[in-house]
Design an enzyme around this catalytic site. Structure first.
Site, PDB file in Angstrom:
ATOM      1  N   SER A  89       0.859  -1.176   0.000  1.00 54.65           N
ATOM      2  CA  SER A  89       0.000   0.000   0.000  1.00 54.65           C
ATOM      3  C   SER A  89       0.904   1.239   0.000  1.00 54.65           C
ATOM      4  O   SER A  89       1.761   1.379   0.869  1.00 54.65           O
ATOM      5  CB  SER A  89      -0.887  -0.036   1.257  1.00 54.65           C
ATOM      6  OG  SER A  89      -1.650   1.143   1.365  1.00 54.65           O
TER       7      SER A  89
ATOM      8  N   LYS B 247      -1.263  -0.903  -4.206  1.00 54.90           N
ATOM      9  CA  LYS B 247      -2.476  -0.133  -3.879  1.00 54.90           C
ATOM     10  C   LYS B 247      -2.057   1.314  -3.625  1.00 54.90           C
ATOM     11  O   LYS B 247      -1.236   1.577  -2.753  1.00 54.90           O
ATOM     12  CB  LYS B 247      -3.129  -0.747  -2.640  1.00 54.90           C
ATOM     13  CG  LYS B 247      -4.283   0.045  -2.050  1.00 54.90           C
ATOM     14  CD  LYS B 247      -4.970  -0.761  -0.950  1.00 54.90           C
ATOM     15  CE  LYS B 247      -4.964  -0.027   0.378  1.00 54.90           C
ATOM     16  NZ  LYS B 247      -5.653  -0.794   1.447  1.00 54.90           N
TER      17      LYS B 247
ATOM     18  N   LYS C 106      -2.925   5.089  -2.401  1.00 57.00           N
ATOM     19  CA  LYS C 106      -3.870   5.908  -1.639  1.00 57.00           C
ATOM     20  C   LYS C 106      -4.265   7.078  -2.530  1.00 57.00           C
ATOM     21  O   LYS C 106      -3.396   7.722  -3.150  1.00 57.00           O
ATOM     22  CB  LYS C 106      -3.208   6.407  -0.352  1.00 57.00           C
ATOM     23  CG  LYS C 106      -2.988   5.294   0.664  1.00 57.00           C
ATOM     24  CD  LYS C 106      -4.319   4.775   1.191  1.00 57.00           C
ATOM     25  CE  LYS C 106      -4.132   3.802   2.335  1.00 57.00           C
ATOM     26  NZ  LYS C 106      -5.409   3.334   2.884  1.00 57.00           N
TER      27      LYS C 106
ATOM     28  N   ASP D 220      -7.223   3.140  -2.973  1.00 58.91           N
ATOM     29  CA  ASP D 220      -7.975   3.188  -1.710  1.00 58.91           C
ATOM     30  C   ASP D 220      -8.150   4.653  -1.318  1.00 58.91           C
ATOM     31  O   ASP D 220      -7.167   5.380  -1.162  1.00 58.91           O
ATOM     32  CB  ASP D 220      -7.205   2.431  -0.624  1.00 58.91           C
ATOM     33  CG  ASP D 220      -7.941   2.375   0.719  1.00 58.91           C
ATOM     34  OD1 ASP D 220      -9.091   2.872   0.798  1.00 58.91           O
ATOM     35  OD2 ASP D 220      -7.363   1.836   1.690  1.00 58.91           O
TER      36      ASP D 220
ATOM     37  N   GLU E 283     -11.165   0.944  -3.460  1.00 60.92           N
ATOM     38  CA  GLU E 283     -11.511   0.619  -2.076  1.00 60.92           C
ATOM     39  C   GLU E 283     -12.117   1.826  -1.367  1.00 60.92           C
ATOM     40  O   GLU E 283     -11.548   2.922  -1.400  1.00 60.92           O
ATOM     41  CB  GLU E 283     -10.226   0.154  -1.358  1.00 60.92           C
ATOM     42  CG  GLU E 283     -10.399  -0.242   0.093  1.00 60.92           C
ATOM     43  CD  GLU E 283      -9.100  -0.838   0.680  1.00 60.92           C
ATOM     44  OE1 GLU E 283      -8.244  -1.332  -0.092  1.00 60.92           O
ATOM     45  OE2 GLU E 283      -8.939  -0.792   1.906  1.00 60.92           O
TER      46      GLU E 283
ATOM     47  N   ASP F  37     -14.006  -1.521   3.019  1.00 62.39           N
ATOM     48  CA  ASP F  37     -13.114  -1.650   4.179  1.00 62.39           C
ATOM     49  C   ASP F  37     -13.900  -1.121   5.389  1.00 62.39           C
ATOM     50  O   ASP F  37     -14.590  -1.892   6.089  1.00 62.39           O
ATOM     51  CB  ASP F  37     -11.818  -0.855   3.891  1.00 62.39           C
ATOM     52  CG  ASP F  37     -10.840  -0.784   5.068  1.00 62.39           C
ATOM     53  OD1 ASP F  37     -11.180  -1.208   6.179  1.00 62.39           O
ATOM     54  OD2 ASP F  37      -9.709  -0.284   4.880  1.00 62.39           O
TER      55      ASP F  37
ATOM     56  N   LYS G 291      -9.889  -6.709   7.962  1.00 64.89           N
ATOM     57  CA  LYS G 291      -8.883  -6.349   8.963  1.00 64.89           C
ATOM     58  C   LYS G 291      -9.382  -6.864  10.304  1.00 64.89           C
ATOM     59  O   LYS G 291     -10.426  -6.424  10.777  1.00 64.89           O
ATOM     60  CB  LYS G 291      -8.729  -4.831   9.060  1.00 64.89           C
ATOM     61  CG  LYS G 291      -8.093  -4.184   7.846  1.00 64.89           C
ATOM     62  CD  LYS G 291      -8.082  -2.676   8.009  1.00 64.89           C
ATOM     63  CE  LYS G 291      -7.483  -2.009   6.791  1.00 64.89           C
ATOM     64  NZ  LYS G 291      -7.739  -0.554   6.774  1.00 64.89           N
TER      65      LYS G 291
ATOM     66  N   GLY H 282      -4.316  -4.316   6.199  1.00 71.51           N
ATOM     67  CA  GLY H 282      -3.293  -4.003   7.200  1.00 71.51           C
ATOM     68  C   GLY H 282      -3.503  -2.621   7.768  1.00 71.51           C
ATOM     69  O   GLY H 282      -4.230  -1.807   7.206  1.00 71.51           O
TER      70      GLY H 282
HETATM   71  O1  OSB Z   1      -7.373   1.816   4.639  1.00 75.37           O
HETATM   72  O2  OSB Z   1      -6.243   0.065   4.272  1.00 75.37           O
HETATM   73  C1  OSB Z   1      -6.359   1.159   4.840  1.00 75.37           C
HETATM   74  C2  OSB Z   1      -3.184   1.938   6.860  1.00 75.37           C
HETATM   75  C3  OSB Z   1      -3.724   2.614   7.934  1.00 75.37           C
HETATM   76  C4  OSB Z   1      -5.077   2.835   7.976  1.00 75.37           C
HETATM   77  C5  OSB Z   1      -5.903   2.384   6.930  1.00 75.37           C
HETATM   78  C6  OSB Z   1      -5.366   1.691   5.862  1.00 75.37           C
HETATM   79  C7  OSB Z   1      -3.976   1.485   5.809  1.00 75.37           C
HETATM   80  C8  OSB Z   1      -3.281   0.839   4.707  1.00 75.37           C
HETATM   81  C9  OSB Z   1      -1.935   0.225   5.011  1.00 75.37           C
HETATM   82  O3  OSB Z   1      -3.658   0.862   3.561  1.00 75.37           O
HETATM   83  C10 OSB Z   1      -1.891  -1.229   4.730  1.00 75.37           C
HETATM   84  C11 OSB Z   1      -0.649  -1.837   5.345  1.00 75.37           C
HETATM   85  O4  OSB Z   1      -0.597  -2.030   6.582  1.00 75.37           O
HETATM   86  O5  OSB Z   1       0.273  -2.122   4.579  1.00 75.37           O
HETATM   87 MG    MG Z   2      -8.607   0.769   3.274  1.00 75.70          MG
END
Ligand code: OSB
Ligand code: MG
Length: 374
Positions: free
Chosen positions: A136, A162, A164, A189, A215, A240, A264, A292
């Site tokens: 991510s 992925k 952001k 995401d 996402e 999510d 998660k 994660g």
């Molecule tokens: O929305 O998936 C999410 C990290 C912190 C809070 C929300 C998210 C995330 C990530 C990181 O996308 C995923 C990772 O731990 O590699």
């Molecule tokens: Mg997410």
């Protein structure tokens, strides 16, 4: 199981680089670590994914610490629980606070597996020896920096990325990454950053640049907006934050609001519910994958064990330890293996051990609870 002692540590660990999302920037991870010691003398550990501030969801380190010390740990130190699922049943009446509950539930799973001398993966019914993972990528200072960042992760061996996104950081970065890497398995995401009126433009750039899934573009409760976006069919809509328990998943599945599910454990109250959600999604032919929350090796080990179950079919957001932290708090940091995978530890419980010196260095406070006090 009878818990004799609970140790609640608050840690602060610097991230290798700031992680920026539509809801904020994180430079140092604040987190709670819960260690439960059973009658046998074995210990189980769980990581709480609540962040310092309540931006991803309503929970924070402070609310989770309070919930654990006021409501979750006292009964656990007083009464026996047969299994981790039994703990879930007993705490169901307490509303919300899934991240706090999950920390306790996952520590119980580790303890439970260690008391049986088996790996957590095996106890959960997992069969894989390696789990497929992706990475991510946070919002970067520039589009060029993003393309370089993605390039370095591809060199590391990640097969799925992925990005952001948020309004103003979407079309250009997605276009640039797609141009640079035409065959990349690309996800985005938004962490709820868009109004439902943005559906048309999201659908245009996601289709044009072959984004496999989008996402959580809309607010947690905007199931109807996600349903509408999911009707186009050129890309998947992944939920999510919207999915917090079995009831919210059943409702979203019923309404065809998702075509991918991020599971998660922290968000849904632990591994017992996570496994159930993935099974329900699979029955509806919706692929599930383990998400994660920038976990340390402890939460990562729980995530990897979860991802070893057959019900998960898409690559997890569980990257190598060094993608997150310079120094790990576990003895065997996770490394990326062949074909974008992490190895599932096979030792008892989560299969990795805390490095006490590393924990002590990161610790900001500690509180110990004993069954004799209750
Ligand atoms: O929305 O998936 C999410 C990290 C912190 C809070 C929300 C998210 C995330 C990530 C990181 O996308 C995923 C990772 O731990 O590699
Ligand atoms: Mg997410």
């Amino acid at each position: 199981m009878q818990v004799r002692r609970a140790q609640l540590d608050e840690l602060e660990l610097p991230l290798v680089e700031p992680f920026e999302t539509s809801f904020g920037v994180e430079k140092r991870r604040r987190l709670l670590l819960l260690t439960l010691r059973g009658q046998s003398g074995e210990e189980g550990v769980g990581e709480c994914v609540a962040a310092r501030d309540p931006l991803y969801s309503s929970e924070s380190v402070a609310t989770a610490r309070w919930m654990l010390q006021e409501y979750l740990l006292p009964p656990l130190l007083r009464d026996r629980v047969a299994t981790p699922a039994d703990f879930v049943d007993r705490t169901r009446a307490l509303k919300g606070h899934s991240m706090a509950k999950a920390a306790a539930e996952m520590a119980l799973w580790d303890l439970y597996a260690r008391e049986h001398g088996r790996s957590l993966s095996a106890m959960l019914g997992g069969r894989r020896r390696r789990v497929e993972v992706g990475v991510s990528v946070g919002i970067q200072p520039s589009v060029d920096a993003l393309v370089r960042r993605v390039g370095s992760y591809l060199e590391d061996g990640y097969h799925r990325v992925k990005l952001k996104v948020r309004p103003g950081w979407d079309l250009e970065p997605v276009r640039a990454v797609r141009r640079a890497y035409p065959d990349l398995r690309l996800w985005v995401d938004a962490n709820q950053a868009y109004p439902p009126s943005a559906a048309g433009s999201i659908a245009r750039w996601a289709s044009r640049f072959e984004v496999e899934q989008v996402e959580q573009p809309f607010a947690e409760h905007a199931i109807e907006a996600h349903r509408q976006l999911n009707r186009g069919g050129r890309f998947r809509v992944c939920l999510d934050e919207s999915i917090v328990d079995r009831a919210s998943l059943d409702d979203a599945l019923e309404r065809s609001a998702l075509s991918s599910l991020n599971v998660k454990p922290g968000r849904v109250g632990g591994l017992t519910v996570s496994r159930d959600l993935a099974g329900a999604a699979k029955s509806s032919r919706v692929p599930a994958w383990v998400g994660g929350m920038l976990e340390t090796g402890v939460g990562r080990a729980h995530g990897v064990a979860l991802a070893s179950i057959d019900s998960f079919s898409f690559p997890a957001d569980l990257s190598a330890s060094r993608r997150y932290y310079l120094s790990e708090i576990i003895d065997r940091p996770f490394e990326l293996g062949p074909a974008s995978t992490l190895e599932v530890p096979r030792g008892p419980g989560i299969g990795v051990e805390l490095v006490e010196r590393a924990v002590a260095r990161a610790r900001r406070r500690r509180r110990t609870f004993r069954s004799s006090d209750y």
